[in-house]
Scaffold this active site. Structure first.
Site, PDB file in Angstrom:
ATOM      1  N   GLY A  11      41.222  41.933  17.754  1.00  0.00           N
ATOM      2  CA  GLY A  11      42.126  41.778  16.607  1.00  0.00           C
ATOM      3  C   GLY A  11      43.372  42.636  16.735  1.00  0.00           C
ATOM      4  O   GLY A  11      43.558  43.375  17.711  1.00  0.00           O
ATOM      5  N   THR A 103      41.895  47.952   2.355  1.00  0.00           N
ATOM      6  CA  THR A 103      43.162  47.319   2.017  1.00  0.00           C
ATOM      7  C   THR A 103      43.670  47.699   0.616  1.00  0.00           C
ATOM      8  O   THR A 103      42.868  48.019  -0.277  1.00  0.00           O
ATOM      9  CB  THR A 103      42.985  45.778   2.083  1.00  0.00           C
ATOM     10  OG1 THR A 103      44.113  45.143   1.494  1.00  0.00           O
ATOM     11  CG2 THR A 103      41.747  45.314   1.342  1.00  0.00           C
ATOM     12  N   TYR A 127      39.154  37.886  -1.019  1.00  0.00           N
ATOM     13  CA  TYR A 127      39.335  38.835   0.096  1.00  0.00           C
ATOM     14  C   TYR A 127      39.260  40.276  -0.422  1.00  0.00           C
ATOM     15  O   TYR A 127      38.499  41.099   0.096  1.00  0.00           O
ATOM     16  CB  TYR A 127      40.675  38.568   0.786  1.00  0.00           C
ATOM     17  CG  TYR A 127      41.102  39.652   1.759  1.00  0.00           C
ATOM     18  CD1 TYR A 127      40.492  39.788   3.006  1.00  0.00           C
ATOM     19  CD2 TYR A 127      42.121  40.551   1.429  1.00  0.00           C
ATOM     20  CE1 TYR A 127      40.884  40.793   3.887  1.00  0.00           C
ATOM     21  CE2 TYR A 127      42.520  41.548   2.304  1.00  0.00           C
ATOM     22  CZ  TYR A 127      41.901  41.660   3.541  1.00  0.00           C
ATOM     23  OH  TYR A 127      42.295  42.661   4.404  1.00  0.00           O
TER      24      TYR A 127
END
Ligand code: NAP
Length: 287
Positions: A11, A103, A127
């Protein structure tokens, strides 16, 4: 040599970490992705940890397709909640220190000023919800944890907003970009360096931390600066979120307070425009 496990190894962030550690010989950095270790598979995770006995695990694996998560919540939950829980449990059982990446989307963005680590979380998307539950699972399972919340990640690797703007800027005369979502772009190379510093310093100041670059921008500002820096003539036009509907809601204001990480580790964080220039020059060199 001591093993350091980096999941989600193909990633974006893991690729940035790869760049940072390429000349570091003190540890054996093992970058693995889903084909070598599916973090949602309990047996594979346990076997992997028992064999490798990593001293650190950096969980960069995640389900990051924010809009797709709205209709694929089972997969998002499995990768963002079950995976971190299994990795954290295996870390506890093998004496591994654990770094979980999270996040700014754990916030609803309604506060309208900078968010601290102790502010109330209230994700407005699947998410964000799964990432918050992933944080909680890690905190509950392994004492020796760092949860690093970051925002608007971009780099020379993978797909990200910077790369999308460079592509669209070269294809179109004008581009609409939302101007009423405000946050801070974060260069993956800066975050990667911070993570590697934590490991090299064998830090034990465990806890939840916010890390983004310094400063504030809307997506519109970010796009404008990208075009300006690259002398791209494409006109960037500001639009409001309701003119660009997406399946997932996003926080309107998710600038994070970084006092805790700066004070604890005595670090300075680069301003987002300076880091953007650094990334653009690396992209130039790779062209
Ligand atoms: N990107 C952002 O703007 C942003 C902002 C804030 C926070 N974050 C957080 O930062 C972290 C790193 O993000 P990133 O941009 O580097 O994400 P990324 O590029 O999407 O990388 C995630 C990696 O995890 C892999 N993966 C997915 N499911 C897996 C599984 N079951 N087992 C093992 N690996 C699996 C993915 O493989 P596939 O590609 O094959 O699925 C991918 O290689 C994530 O925790 C993300 O939530 C990102």
């Amino acid at each position: 040599m001591k093993n350091v496990l980096i999941t989600g190894g193909n990633g974006q962030l893991a690729s940035c970490i790869k760049d940072v550690v390429k000349d570091l010989n003190k540890y054996n950095f093992n970058f693995i992705d889903i084909e070598d270790l599916d973090i949602t598979d309990e047996n594979s995770v346990n076997t992997f940890f028992e064999l490798q006995k990593p001293v650190w695990c950096i969980n960069c694996a995640a389900y990051t397709a924010v809009d797709m998560a709205e209709s694929d919540s089972d997969t998002a939950k499995s990768v963002n909640v079950v995976g971190p829980k299994l990795l954290a449990l295996a870390s506890k059982n093998n004496g591994t220190k654990f770094i979980q990446i999270s996040t700014d989307f754990v916030f609803d963005g309604l506060k309208g000023t900078i968010c601290t680590e102790t502010d109330k979380t209230n994700p407005v998307s699947v998410y964000g919800d799964t990432k918050l539950k992933g944080e909680i699972a890690v905190i509950n399972e392994v004492e020796e944890h760092f949860v690093l919340r970051t925002s608007w990640l971009y780099s020379e690797h993978g797909n990200n907003f910077l790369k999308t703007m460079l592509r669209l800027g070269s294809e179109r005369d004008k581009l609409n970009v939302v101007c009423d979502q405000v946050g801070t772009p974060t260069y993956g190379g800066d975050l990667a360096q911070l993570i590697v510093n934590l490991i090299q310093n064998e830090s034990t100041a465990y806890g939840v931390y916010h890390y983004s670059n310094e400063g504030v921008a809307s997506w519109y500002d970010f796009a404008k600066v990208i075009m300006y820096e690259r002398k791209i003539t494409c006109k960037v036009l500001p639009i409001n979120t309701d003119e660009y509907p997406t399946p997932a809601k996003r926080p309107a204001y998710s600038v994070m307070d970084k006092s805790k990480i700066k004070g604890t580790f005595n670090i300075e964080i680069p301003y987002w425009k300076d880091s953007l220039r650094k990334c653009l020059s690396k992209l130039n060199n790779n062209d």
